[in-house]
Design an enzyme around this catalytic site. Structure first.
Site, PDB file in Angstrom:
ATOM      1  N   ASP A  72       0.732  -1.261  -0.053  1.00 17.31           N
ATOM      2  CA  ASP A  72      -0.025  -0.056  -0.010  1.00 17.31           C
ATOM      3  C   ASP A  72       0.833   1.319   0.026  1.00 17.31           C
ATOM      4  O   ASP A  72       2.073   1.186   0.253  1.00 17.31           O
ATOM      5  CB  ASP A  72      -0.931   0.057   1.102  1.00 17.31           C
ATOM      6  N   GLU A 148      -9.770  -1.547   5.212  1.00 20.96           N
ATOM      7  CA  GLU A 148     -10.368  -1.217   6.314  1.00 20.96           C
ATOM      8  C   GLU A 148     -11.401  -2.273   6.757  1.00 20.96           C
ATOM      9  O   GLU A 148     -11.950  -2.865   5.888  1.00 20.96           O
ATOM     10  CB  GLU A 148     -10.756   0.235   6.386  1.00 20.96           C
TER      11      GLU A 148
HETATM   12  C1  GLP Z   1      -0.700   0.501   8.356  1.00 19.73           C
HETATM   13  C2  GLP Z   1      -0.631  -0.225   7.237  1.00 19.73           C
HETATM   14  C3  GLP Z   1      -0.543  -1.891   7.589  1.00 19.73           C
HETATM   15  C4  GLP Z   1      -0.036  -2.236   8.891  1.00 19.73           C
HETATM   16  C5  GLP Z   1      -0.487  -1.411   9.878  1.00 19.73           C
HETATM   17  C6  GLP Z   1      -0.016  -1.508  11.143  1.00 19.73           C
HETATM   18  O1  GLP Z   1      -2.140   0.720   8.397  1.00 19.73           O
HETATM   19  N1  GLP Z   1      -1.217   0.143   5.942  1.00 19.73           N
HETATM   20  O2  GLP Z   1      -0.071  -2.446   6.418  1.00 19.73           O
HETATM   21  O3  GLP Z   1      -0.063  -3.533   9.037  1.00 19.73           O
HETATM   22  O4  GLP Z   1      -0.304   0.024   9.772  1.00 19.73           O
HETATM   23  O5  GLP Z   1       1.100  -0.902  11.476  1.00 19.73           O
HETATM   24  P1  GLP Z   1       2.261  -1.171  12.687  1.00 19.73           P
HETATM   25  O6  GLP Z   1       3.005  -2.369  12.428  1.00 19.73           O
HETATM   26  O7  GLP Z   1       2.994   0.070  12.837  1.00 19.73           O
HETATM   27  O8  GLP Z   1       1.243  -1.485  13.857  1.00 19.73           O
END
Ligand code: GLP
Length: 264
Positions: A72, A148
């Site tokens: 993404d 989402e």
């Molecule tokens: C964002 C990304 C996700 C990721 C999530 C969790 O939303 N688009 O791909 O898994 O953050 O992030 P973190 O690893 O910082 O908790």
């Protein structure tokens, strides 16, 4: 679905890095076809990437024949913005490994025609041969990539609107200012991730406990898009003890027993 539970995020990160390296090496030993790898951003994969970098430098694995596609990217954030996922990936992985630049794919959140960009991304994945392994994280609400809650489990790469929750959680990367977090993103779909031959999801810390409970014990539902993994033949969640803190004791014991028996 397999759940690999480690004492802490460091042990989980090492497990994931060694697993990915083993899969790359196994494919390289049997064919000259590239290994097609899905990659994620966020704070969670940093330890896994650090270990992969160490392994590349030590000659234990090579990314020369790896083709990667990131999950993404924010819409409208300059590529060189420190919080763009382009910047993240170059800082934490690509600039320190031997993956050829032309093998790296990240969605262009500044494309004039974002729909054409998303369609081309899906085509490029198919042209590369489809994913061997997709590495992902999970949001606190159970989202995978930027799918989402209430995203279709059959969704493909597209433009999405981020929830207020996700923008608030990600504000920590934007000087704590919710208003600086982009409102939209381009993301692979749930079905794009699940099209991979294998999916490995990382989840560390108690903030991910509700998401894992919903994804593992709840029904398969668009409410928690990670729950789509229930329908995948080779899905693994790599987590620490804190992240499984809301599972039933019986579920926890089951996954521990399976791991002890299979030694994977
Ligand atoms: C964002 C990304 C996700 C990721 C999530 C969790 O939303 N688009 O791909 O898994 O953050 O992030 P973190 O690893 O910082 O908790």
């Amino acid at each position: 679905m397999k759940i690999v539970i480690r004492n802490n995020s460091n042990e989980g990160s090492l497990w994931a890095a060694h697993y990915i390296a083993r899969k790359i090496n196994e494919k390289a030993a049997r064919t000259s076809e590239p290994f097609v790898l899905g990659l994620c951003t966020g704070s969670t994969p940093i330890g896994t990437y650090a270990e992969l970098i160490r392994m590349v430098k030590a000659g234990e694995v090579s990314f020369k024949n790896v083709i990667s596609f990131n999950m993404d990217e924010y819409v409208g954030l300059p590529v060189d913005h420190p919080e763009s996922y382009h910047s993240f990936m170059h800082t934490y992985l690509f600039d320190q490994i031997d993956e050829p630049a032309e093998n790296i794919h990240i969605l262009d959140g500044n494309a004039k025609d974002v729909e054409a960009e998303c369609a081309a991304y899906e085509e490029a994945i198919v042209k590369a041969g489809g994913f061997d392994l997709f590495l992902g994280g999970v949001g606190e609400d159970g989202h995978i990539a930027f799918n989402e809650p209430f995203s279709s489990l059959s969704s493909r790469t597209r433009v999405v609107t981020l929830t207020q929750d996700t923008r608030e959680v990600n504000a920590r990367f934007f000087e704590g200012d919710y208003n600086k977090v982009p409102k939209q993103a381009l993301t692979v779909g749930v079905a794009t991730v699940l099209s991979s031959q294998e999916v490995v999801i990382l989840a560390f810390g108690s903030k991910k406990a509700r998401a894992l409970k919903d994804a593992i014990e709840g029904p398969m539902s668009h409410y928690c898009t990670l729950s789509g993994l229930q329908n995948h033949p080779a899905g693994t969640i790599v987590c620490d003890e804190a992240a499984v803190g809301e599972l039933k004791v019986s579920s926890y014991r089951y996954f521990k027993a399976v791991e002890a028996a299979e030694k994977f």
